[in-house]
Design a protein around this motif. Structure first.
Motif, PDB file in Angstrom:
ATOM      1  N   GLU A 141      15.899  21.408 -63.623  1.00 22.56           N
ATOM      2  CA  GLU A 141      15.668  20.100 -64.228  1.00 22.56           C
ATOM      3  C   GLU A 141      16.728  19.130 -63.721  1.00 22.56           C
ATOM      4  O   GLU A 141      17.922  19.450 -63.704  1.00 22.56           O
ATOM      5  CB  GLU A 141      15.740  20.216 -65.751  1.00 22.56           C
ATOM      6  CG  GLU A 141      15.513  18.908 -66.482  1.00 22.56           C
ATOM      7  CD  GLU A 141      15.589  19.120 -67.979  1.00 22.56           C
ATOM      8  OE1 GLU A 141      14.536  19.409 -68.580  1.00 22.56           O
ATOM      9  OE2 GLU A 141      16.690  19.031 -68.537  1.00 22.56           O
ATOM     10  N   VAL A 142      16.294  17.943 -63.284  1.00 24.68           N
ATOM     11  CA  VAL A 142      17.194  16.895 -62.815  1.00 24.68           C
ATOM     12  C   VAL A 142      17.206  15.783 -63.855  1.00 24.68           C
ATOM     13  O   VAL A 142      16.170  15.179 -64.137  1.00 24.68           O
ATOM     14  CB  VAL A 142      16.756  16.348 -61.442  1.00 24.68           C
ATOM     15  CG1 VAL A 142      17.685  15.217 -61.002  1.00 24.68           C
ATOM     16  CG2 VAL A 142      16.742  17.461 -60.407  1.00 24.68           C
ATOM     17  N   VAL A 143      18.372  15.527 -64.444  1.00 27.20           N
ATOM     18  CA  VAL A 143      18.538  14.496 -65.468  1.00 27.20           C
ATOM     19  C   VAL A 143      19.271  13.318 -64.840  1.00 27.20           C
ATOM     20  O   VAL A 143      20.416  13.463 -64.394  1.00 27.20           O
ATOM     21  CB  VAL A 143      19.317  15.033 -66.683  1.00 27.20           C
ATOM     22  CG1 VAL A 143      19.467  13.944 -67.744  1.00 27.20           C
ATOM     23  CG2 VAL A 143      18.623  16.257 -67.268  1.00 27.20           C
ATOM     24  N   VAL A 144      18.616  12.179 -64.761  1.00 15.98           N
ATOM     25  CA  VAL A 144      19.181  10.985 -64.144  1.00 15.98           C
ATOM     26  C   VAL A 144      19.504   9.984 -65.243  1.00 15.98           C
ATOM     27  O   VAL A 144      18.614   9.573 -66.004  1.00 15.98           O
ATOM     28  CB  VAL A 144      18.221  10.364 -63.116  1.00 15.98           C
ATOM     29  CG1 VAL A 144      18.857   9.143 -62.467  1.00 15.98           C
ATOM     30  CG2 VAL A 144      17.845  11.389 -62.058  1.00 15.98           C
ATOM     31  N   ILE A 145      20.762   9.572 -65.325  1.00 19.03           N
ATOM     32  CA  ILE A 145      21.222   8.593 -66.314  1.00 19.03           C
ATOM     33  C   ILE A 145      21.634   7.338 -65.555  1.00 19.03           C
ATOM     34  O   ILE A 145      22.592   7.353 -64.784  1.00 19.03           O
ATOM     35  CB  ILE A 145      22.392   9.133 -67.141  1.00 19.03           C
ATOM     36  CG1 ILE A 145      22.034  10.487 -67.749  1.00 19.03           C
ATOM     37  CG2 ILE A 145      22.791   8.150 -68.232  1.00 19.03           C
ATOM     38  CD1 ILE A 145      23.196  11.168 -68.447  1.00 19.03           C
ATOM     39  N   SER A 146      20.913   6.226 -65.745  1.00 19.59           N
ATOM     40  CA  SER A 146      21.145   5.026 -64.947  1.00 19.59           C
ATOM     41  C   SER A 146      20.649   3.796 -65.699  1.00 19.59           C
ATOM     42  O   SER A 146      19.916   3.914 -66.699  1.00 19.59           O
ATOM     43  CB  SER A 146      20.435   5.143 -63.588  1.00 19.59           C
ATOM     44  OG  SER A 146      20.551   3.963 -62.835  1.00 19.59           O
ATOM     45  N   ASP A 147      21.064   2.617 -65.207  1.00 24.84           N
ATOM     46  CA  ASP A 147      20.521   1.372 -65.744  1.00 24.84           C
ATOM     47  C   ASP A 147      19.318   0.894 -64.933  1.00 24.84           C
ATOM     48  O   ASP A 147      18.717  -0.117 -65.254  1.00 24.84           O
ATOM     49  CB  ASP A 147      21.598   0.274 -65.763  1.00 24.84           C
ATOM     50  CG  ASP A 147      22.095  -0.072 -64.360  1.00 24.84           C
ATOM     51  OD1 ASP A 147      21.847   0.720 -63.422  1.00 24.84           O
ATOM     52  OD2 ASP A 147      22.734  -1.128 -64.200  1.00 24.84           O
ATOM     53  N   PHE A 148      18.991   1.616 -63.841  1.00 30.81           N
ATOM     54  CA  PHE A 148      17.806   1.353 -63.024  1.00 30.81           C
ATOM     55  C   PHE A 148      17.778  -0.091 -62.523  1.00 30.81           C
ATOM     56  O   PHE A 148      16.779  -0.798 -62.645  1.00 30.81           O
ATOM     57  CB  PHE A 148      16.530   1.695 -63.795  1.00 30.81           C
ATOM     58  CG  PHE A 148      16.410   3.153 -64.095  1.00 30.81           C
ATOM     59  CD1 PHE A 148      15.880   4.026 -63.163  1.00 30.81           C
ATOM     60  CD2 PHE A 148      16.879   3.675 -65.297  1.00 30.81           C
ATOM     61  CE1 PHE A 148      15.792   5.385 -63.420  1.00 30.81           C
ATOM     62  CE2 PHE A 148      16.807   5.034 -65.565  1.00 30.81           C
ATOM     63  CZ  PHE A 148      16.256   5.891 -64.628  1.00 30.81           C
ATOM     64  N   GLN A 149      18.914  -0.515 -61.952  1.00 26.58           N
ATOM     65  CA  GLN A 149      18.973  -1.843 -61.355  1.00 26.58           C
ATOM     66  C   GLN A 149      18.026  -1.910 -60.164  1.00 26.58           C
ATOM     67  O   GLN A 149      17.969  -0.999 -59.330  1.00 26.58           O
ATOM     68  CB  GLN A 149      20.400  -2.165 -60.917  1.00 26.58           C
ATOM     69  CG  GLN A 149      20.582  -3.633 -60.557  1.00 26.58           C
ATOM     70  CD  GLN A 149      21.765  -3.854 -59.647  1.00 26.58           C
ATOM     71  OE1 GLN A 149      22.018  -3.047 -58.771  1.00 26.58           O
ATOM     72  NE2 GLN A 149      22.469  -4.947 -59.849  1.00 26.58           N
TER      73      GLN A 149
END
Length: 754
Positions: free
Chosen positions: A215-223
């Motif tokens: 599982e890949v968990v991506v934490i970002s503000d998605f600019q």
């Protein structure tokens, strides 16, 4: 208490391969068999009376030994079972039990995550909290780790503009170590290169074991700007892992930023007028009014304004002031505080000159001054008449014959005129090339002394001053064979060299009279060539080309009266010589600035042993230059903080590191729409969650929750060790300890399963 139901239990192992170590349980049996007591029979009359009693006692002794052996075998077996991680669940659900997960946490540390969170109040205006999106992201990452089931492994990567992007390359079971690493991750001032990080994620996924899911968990503000090219990188591992996107971005936050800072003129003279242009950008959702802008020189307030920033547009602010004293200075501009502080300030180094040093290399020395190749250039730059001396008061002109060129320290000058020098050697050209690469200006003019073939061989080409080629000498002749003249064609005056002549068609360029010049072939595939001025025939008269930090200029005719009368009669000769000088010298005054994370390279004068770099936070470090191609070159890779950097190596040089203005743009992508756009419909392998409800896994809620028995088995091992020691010491004591242990185990089982 009445038991109304009993849960039927299913049993399994998370690491069944370790059960092979159960063979170790046979070790006590082998030891018991190999070292059993051996004796031989001896007939003795007295022993016959004891035989009956011994026979009765031996049965009890054998039973005690077998129980002790069973305890030892059970200890080893239970240790193996504990490491195999046994699990139990409700009956019928064991086949659907979720295996251990390799969880790859991709953490965004780019500049935009430094935006402050906004506290909404229905009765008051929105205010900023002390917490940033980055701190909220770290809290979510810690929660993901803490809520993950035991047995899961973790790898950690970061979205940044520079290496290292993989922080935990070897997946680990130790959650506390992962939490410590998350706590140590700093916020960067870089632009986030999402695609570069995602291209390295498959390296972490490759460490997945056969029994694990990934599982890949991506934490970002998605600019939006950072994520614009990420789709291709996701496809490299989307079929090998489930993806959880956790969005911590703010919804259309307001932000104003300083995106540009320039000065004019290109070369600043001490205490002379200068102008500063500041470019501001409002990338928010509403117009901003009366925002304070401060201009500072060496951290001292020089001027300030209040400006209005229209929505979605760039606004420029002009400051007019006097340049500071000669030397190295730092110009900075600050904008009033908003949600993102890092882009509210910008820096620019100022190199203010008290004089401009010009070296004239005379290729035709003569006892009669007027016959020298540098005579008219020297008169133009350092005139004897009082009415023209004022415009040249800050120029220091030195003239040397071409024979002295190898002995001159070029670094002491800003511009070198090479006038009709036919004796240039490869050594001379190499020194002039290094001089230009370090920011100096080289202006070469031709004449009757030069050899076209020799210059093509030494001075021009891939290893020369300019990548062009000289052809034949062109002489102006009428149809009847009588001498004629050429003129200049300035075109539309677009080149910076001709800016003083723009709008003044009678300034004298058209009146120039040229009898001879050398035809130049400019390679159209070469980068940087620019024809500033042409002859009336269309051939280039002045060609410019950058070289390193400096500039090179070729005048294809002479700068005296040997090949024409323009140095005598044309009114434009003197201002053009001044424009040539300032244009060539501008390389030394070009802004020494870069973006965060970009390396800075400088050529250091030979003999510089102690080089000190002072960073924006005041930390001084000793640097060591590297020898490359016979030159001492300094490479500064640590430019992770924006601000003013000072390099001291005998002289003081300043350069500025600024943030990438693209990080100031608050526009974001919707991760849900992004996930659907990959296939045109919702992708069930991608789960999107908001920051206020981050679920650590993407597993189906219908899957059973399993429970680990590892800790219980280890506790049982400890109890068996006590029982084994008691049995070995005194069997009755061991039996009592064993009975108490069984009673406690029965109580625990009743509370656990019923």
């Amino acid at each position: 208490m009445i038991l109304t139901s009993i849960n039927l239990l299913a049993f399994g192992f998370a690491s069944p391969a370790l059960l092979g170590w159960l063979a170790l349980a046979a070790v006590p049996v082998l030891i018991h068999w190999l070292f059993r007591r051996r004796y031989r029979e001896v007939t003795w009359a007295a022993m016959q009376f004891l035989h009956a009693a011994a026979r009765k006692q031996s049965r009890r002794t054998r039973l005690e030994q077998l129980l002790l052996l069973a305890a030892r075998v059970l200890i080893l077996a239970m240790i193996v079972f504990a490491f195999a991680r046994p699990r139990w669940a409700d009956a019928g659900k064991l086949a659907r039990e979720t295996p251990p997960t390799l969880r790859v946490i991709v953490f965004d540390v780019s500049l935009s995550l430094g935006r402050k969170l906004v506290r909404e109040d229905a009765n008051a205006a929105a205010t900023f909290t002390g917490e940033t999106m980055f701190e909220a992201s770290k809290a979510i990452a810690r929660e993901v780790v803490r809520k993950s089931p035991s047995g899961d492994r973790f790898a950690l990567a970061r979205i940044a503009g520079s290496e290292p992007r993989l922080l935990i390359r070897q997946p680990t079971l130790v959650a506390s170590g992962v939490l410590d690493e998350i706590d140590r991750i700093p916020l960067t001032f870089e632009r986030g290169d999402v695609a570069a990080t995602l291209r390295q994620v498959p390296e972490l996924i490759a460490a997945k074991q056969p029994h694990e899911r990934c599982e890949v968990v991506v934490i970002s503000d998605f600019q939006a700007d950072n994520w614009s090219e990420s789709e291709t990188a996701f496809t490299a591992f989307a079929d090998r892992a489930s993806i959880v996107l956790i969005d911590v971005g703010l919804s259309l936050p307001d932000n104003a930023a300083v995106v540009g800072l320039t000065t004019a003129p290109p070369i600043l003279a001490a205490e002379q007028p200068m102008s500063v242009t500041v470019t501001l950008r409002n990338a928010g959702t509403v117009p901003l009014t009366a925002r304070r802008v401060e201009l500072r020189i060496d951290e001292q307030l020089a001027d300030s304004r209040r400006v209005d920033l229209p929505l979605g547009q760039d606004a420029t602010v002009e400051f007019a002031l006097a340049a500071p004293a000669a030397g190295e200075h730092t110009l900075s501009v600050r904008l009033e505080e908003d949600s993102l502080l890092a882009d509210n300030e910008r820096w620019l180094p100022l190199s203010v000159r008290s004089e401009l040093s010009v070296l004239l290399v005379n290729g035709r020395p003569s006892a009669r001054p007027r016959d020298a190749a540098t005579f008219f250039v020297e008169q133009a730059l350092s005139p004897k008449s009082a009415d023209r001396a004022a415009s040249s008061r800050w120029l220091r002109v030195t003239t040397v014959p071409d024979s002295e060129l190898p002995n001159v320290e070029l670094d002491r000058h800003d511009v070198v005129f090479v006038c009709d020098v036919g004796t240039l050697t490869e050594l001379d050209v190499g020194r002039l090339r290094r001089f230009a690469e370090n920011g100096g200006g080289v202006i070469a003019s031709l004449g009757p002394t030069v050899s076209v073939e020799r210059l093509n061989e030494v001075a021009f080409g891939s290893r020369g001053l300019m990548t062009l080629r000289l052809n034949e000498i062109v002489t102006s002749m009428n149809a009847d064979g009588t001498p004629s003249v050429f003129g200049f064609d300035p075109g539309d005056f677009t080149h910076p060299l001709l800016r003083e002549f723009r709008g003044n068609p009678g300034a004298g360029l058209e009146a120039a009279l040229i009898r001879q010049y050398v035809r130049v072939v400019v390679n159209s595939n070469s980068i940087g060539h620019d024809v500033a001025l042409r002859f009336s025939t269309g051939d280039p008269a002045i060609v410019t080309q950058p070289l390193g930090r400096g500039r090179c200029v070729l005048v294809t005719t002479s700068l005296d009266e040997t090949w024409g009368e323009w140095a005598i009669w044309a009114a434009g000769f003197v201002p053009l010589i001044h424009e040539l000088t300032e244009y060539a010298a501008a390389g030394r005054s070009q802004p020494r600035e870069a973006l965060v994370g970009e390396p800075i390279q400088r050529d250091i004068p030979s003999g510089s042993t102690t080089i000190t770099l002072t960073t924006p936070d005041g930390v001084a470090r000793i640097l060591t230059p590297m020898d490359r191609e016979g030159r001492s070159r300094l490479v500064i890779n640590d430019t992770s903080r924006p601000g003013n950097y000072t390099l001291t190596s005998g002289t003081v040089e300043r350069f500025a590191i600024n943030v990438d203005s693209r990080e100031s743009d608050p526009r974001r992508i919707d991760p849900r729409e992004w996930a659907e756009s990959r296939s045109g419909e919702p992708d069930h392998r991608i789960v999107v969650r908001r920051s206020d409800s981050p679920v650590p896994t993407a597993r189906d809620d219908s899957e059973p929750v399993t429970n680990s028995l590892t800790l219980e088995l280890l506790a049982a091992v400890l109890a068996l060790l006590l029982v084994e020691q008691a049995l070995a010491w005194r069997f009755t004591v061991g039996a009592v300890v064993a009975i108490l242990s069984l009673v406690l185990a029965a109580i625990w089982t009743a509370t656990r399963f019923f």
